[in-house]
Design a protein around this motif. Structure first.
Motif, PDB file in Angstrom:
ATOM      1  N   GLY A 144      -6.056  -9.296 -41.243  1.00  0.00           N
ATOM      2  CA  GLY A 144      -6.027 -10.521 -40.451  1.00  0.00           C
ATOM      3  C   GLY A 144      -4.737 -10.762 -39.701  1.00  0.00           C
ATOM      4  N   GLY A 145      -3.752  -9.863 -39.836  1.00  0.00           N
ATOM      5  CA  GLY A 145      -2.508 -10.003 -39.083  1.00  0.00           C
ATOM      6  C   GLY A 145      -1.328 -10.403 -39.949  1.00  0.00           C
ATOM      7  N   GLN A 146      -0.170 -10.372 -39.312  1.00  0.00           N
ATOM      8  CA  GLN A 146       1.081 -10.707 -39.994  1.00  0.00           C
ATOM      9  C   GLN A 146       1.354 -12.203 -39.890  1.00  0.00           C
ATOM     10  OE1 GLN A 146       4.967  -8.338 -39.656  1.00  0.00           O
ATOM     11  NE2 GLN A 146       5.272  -9.992 -38.168  1.00  0.00           N
ATOM     12  N   LEU A 147       1.696 -12.825 -41.005  1.00  0.00           N
ATOM     13  CA  LEU A 147       2.018 -14.246 -41.022  1.00  0.00           C
ATOM     14  C   LEU A 147       3.521 -14.487 -41.019  1.00  0.00           C
ATOM     15  CD1 LEU A 147      -0.553 -15.825 -43.512  1.00  0.00           C
ATOM     16  CD2 LEU A 147      -0.700 -15.602 -41.037  1.00  0.00           C
ATOM     17  N   ARG A 148       4.262 -13.658 -41.733  1.00  0.00           N
ATOM     18  CA  ARG A 148       5.712 -13.848 -41.800  1.00  0.00           C
ATOM     19  C   ARG A 148       6.380 -12.478 -41.887  1.00  0.00           C
ATOM     20  NH1 ARG A 148       9.288 -14.980 -46.239  1.00  0.00           N
ATOM     21  NH2 ARG A 148       7.480 -15.009 -47.609  1.00  0.00           N
ATOM     22  N   VAL A 152      -5.283 -11.018 -45.231  1.00  0.00           N
ATOM     23  CA  VAL A 152      -6.454 -10.163 -45.443  1.00  0.00           C
ATOM     24  C   VAL A 152      -7.707 -11.035 -45.345  1.00  0.00           C
ATOM     25  CG1 VAL A 152      -7.616  -8.578 -47.034  1.00  0.00           C
ATOM     26  CG2 VAL A 152      -5.114  -8.619 -46.922  1.00  0.00           C
ATOM     27  N   LEU A 153      -8.742 -10.500 -44.735  1.00  0.00           N
ATOM     28  CA  LEU A 153     -10.023 -11.199 -44.567  1.00  0.00           C
ATOM     29  C   LEU A 153     -11.082 -10.511 -45.421  1.00  0.00           C
ATOM     30  CD1 LEU A 153      -9.979 -11.523 -40.668  1.00  0.00           C
ATOM     31  CD2 LEU A 153      -9.000 -13.093 -42.360  1.00  0.00           C
ATOM     32  N   ALA A 154     -11.893 -11.314 -46.124  1.00  0.00           N
ATOM     33  CA  ALA A 154     -12.971 -10.796 -46.965  1.00  0.00           C
ATOM     34  C   ALA A 154     -14.298 -11.407 -46.528  1.00  0.00           C
ATOM     35  CB  ALA A 154     -12.709 -11.106 -48.433  1.00  0.00           C
ATOM     36  N   THR A 155     -15.335 -10.593 -46.489  1.00  0.00           N
ATOM     37  CA  THR A 155     -16.675 -11.058 -46.143  1.00  0.00           C
ATOM     38  C   THR A 155     -17.686 -10.452 -47.102  1.00  0.00           C
ATOM     39  OG1 THR A 155     -16.954  -9.229 -44.567  1.00  0.00           O
ATOM     40  CG2 THR A 155     -16.165 -11.337 -43.680  1.00  0.00           C
ATOM     41  N   ALA A 156     -18.872 -11.074 -47.167  1.00  0.00           N
ATOM     42  CA  ALA A 156     -20.009 -10.517 -47.911  1.00  0.00           C
ATOM     43  C   ALA A 156     -20.924  -9.834 -46.903  1.00  0.00           C
ATOM     44  CB  ALA A 156     -20.754 -11.613 -48.667  1.00  0.00           C
ATOM     45  N   LEU A 182      -1.108   5.662 -44.393  1.00  0.00           N
ATOM     46  CA  LEU A 182      -2.486   5.302 -44.729  1.00  0.00           C
ATOM     47  C   LEU A 182      -2.468   4.390 -45.958  1.00  0.00           C
ATOM     48  CD1 LEU A 182      -5.383   5.918 -43.738  1.00  0.00           C
ATOM     49  CD2 LEU A 182      -5.492   7.719 -45.470  1.00  0.00           C
ATOM     50  N   PRO A 183      -1.938   3.182 -45.806  1.00  0.00           N
ATOM     51  CA  PRO A 183      -1.813   2.305 -46.974  1.00  0.00           C
ATOM     52  C   PRO A 183      -3.153   1.680 -47.344  1.00  0.00           C
ATOM     53  CG  PRO A 183      -1.099   1.142 -45.029  1.00  0.00           C
ATOM     54  CD  PRO A 183      -1.449   2.535 -44.578  1.00  0.00           C
ATOM     55  N   ASP A 229      -5.220   0.601 -38.902  1.00  0.00           N
ATOM     56  CA  ASP A 229      -3.936   0.942 -38.283  1.00  0.00           C
ATOM     57  C   ASP A 229      -2.988  -0.248 -38.170  1.00  0.00           C
ATOM     58  OD1 ASP A 229      -4.842   3.514 -38.036  1.00  0.00           O
ATOM     59  OD2 ASP A 229      -5.500   3.287 -35.954  1.00  0.00           O
ATOM     60  N   GLY A 230      -3.528  -1.435 -37.841  1.00  0.00           N
ATOM     61  CA  GLY A 230      -2.672  -2.611 -37.699  1.00  0.00           C
ATOM     62  C   GLY A 230      -1.957  -2.952 -38.994  1.00  0.00           C
ATOM     63  N   TYR A 231      -2.669  -2.856 -40.094  1.00  0.00           N
ATOM     64  CA  TYR A 231      -2.061  -3.117 -41.398  1.00  0.00           C
ATOM     65  C   TYR A 231      -0.978  -2.082 -41.703  1.00  0.00           C
ATOM     66  CZ  TYR A 231      -1.732  -3.593 -46.491  1.00  0.00           C
ATOM     67  OH  TYR A 231      -1.283  -3.749 -47.779  1.00  0.00           O
ATOM     68  N   ALA A 232      -1.269  -0.801 -41.445  1.00  0.00           N
ATOM     69  CA  ALA A 232      -0.278   0.256 -41.696  1.00  0.00           C
ATOM     70  C   ALA A 232       0.968   0.063 -40.841  1.00  0.00           C
ATOM     71  CB  ALA A 232      -0.916   1.625 -41.417  1.00  0.00           C
ATOM     72  N   ARG A 233       0.781  -0.323 -39.591  1.00  0.00           N
ATOM     73  CA  ARG A 233       1.928  -0.499 -38.691  1.00  0.00           C
ATOM     74  C   ARG A 233       2.806  -1.662 -39.134  1.00  0.00           C
ATOM     75  NH1 ARG A 233      -0.880  -0.855 -34.613  1.00  0.00           N
ATOM     76  NH2 ARG A 233      -1.070  -3.132 -34.532  1.00  0.00           N
TER      77      ARG A 233
END
Length: 209
Positions: A88-92, A105-109, A166-167, A188-192
């Motif tokens: 979901g992106g960087q907050l701080r 982090v975003l979670a869905t069913a 590859l976290p 990729d966004g999370y890894a970066r």
């Protein structure tokens, strides 16, 4: 009086034996002919067709009535089969000389069944994580998205990875069928963002925090 009486002995020792009765000369023996078969009338055909149709309809209705009962008695899928996670992106961002940063982090069913997020953590050595923004365990309902924020605290720069190519994030999930811990690759966004914050927190000098 002389002559052959009815009780005279015949050849073979039998008395008064009668032979088979033969047809008189000129008589014809007519075998019994089979009775003619009568076909079904139109009304009978209609009655038979209606009976077959009613039987087929009853059989289909019975199978349809059994299906919901079977579905109700069957267990739900495993939680990993009905869950989806994304970044979901960087907050701080980490401050120079600081040791913390926060990512969302975003979670869905992904199916019609709910599940619970019991725990989320990063398994890298030298980093501890804390989930904020929502209390765990947290139920993820079908059709709704749950956001939770992960605070990363770097405790040992020498043990922390310099580049997280590859976290993944380990999440523990639970529903009425099972409890599972799985590794989620968030893209990729999370890894970066994770790698950039680690470089800010731990410069290449390798000094322990």
């Amino acid at each position: 009086m002389s002559g052959t009486g009815h009780g005279s002995e015949q050849p073979g020792g039998s008395y008064g034996a009668l032979g088979p009765v033969e047809a008189a000369e000129g008589a014809k023996v007519v075998p019994h002919a089979p009775l003619p078969r009568r076909g079904l009338t139109r009304r009978q055909w209609y009655a038979l067709a209606a009976l077959l149709l009613a039987g087929g309809t009853l059989l289909v209705a019975r199978h349809a009535a059994d299906r919901p009962a079977q579905a109700a008695n069957s267990p739900p899928p495993y939680p990993v089969q009905v869950s989806g996670f994304s970044y979901g992106g960087q907050l701080r961002e980490a401050a120079p000389g600081g040791h913390e940063f926060t990512l969302r982090v975003l979670a869905t069913a992904t199916g019609p069944f709910p599940y619970e997020i019991v725990e989320a953590h990063q398994s890298y050595r030298g980093i501890t994580t804390t989930v904020v923004g929502t209390a765990l365990p947290r139920t993820v309902e079908p059709g709704r998205q749950v956001e939770f924020d992960v605070v990363y605290l770097v405790t040992d720069c020498a043990a922390a990875p310099r580049d997280a190519g590859l976290p993944f994030l380990d999440v523990t999930l639970r529903n009425t069928r099972a409890i599972q811990t799985v590794s989620q690759i968030l893209g990729d966004g999370y890894a970066r963002d994770l790698s950039r914050n680690l470089h800010i927190t731990c410069p290449d000098s390798g000094i322990r925090t």
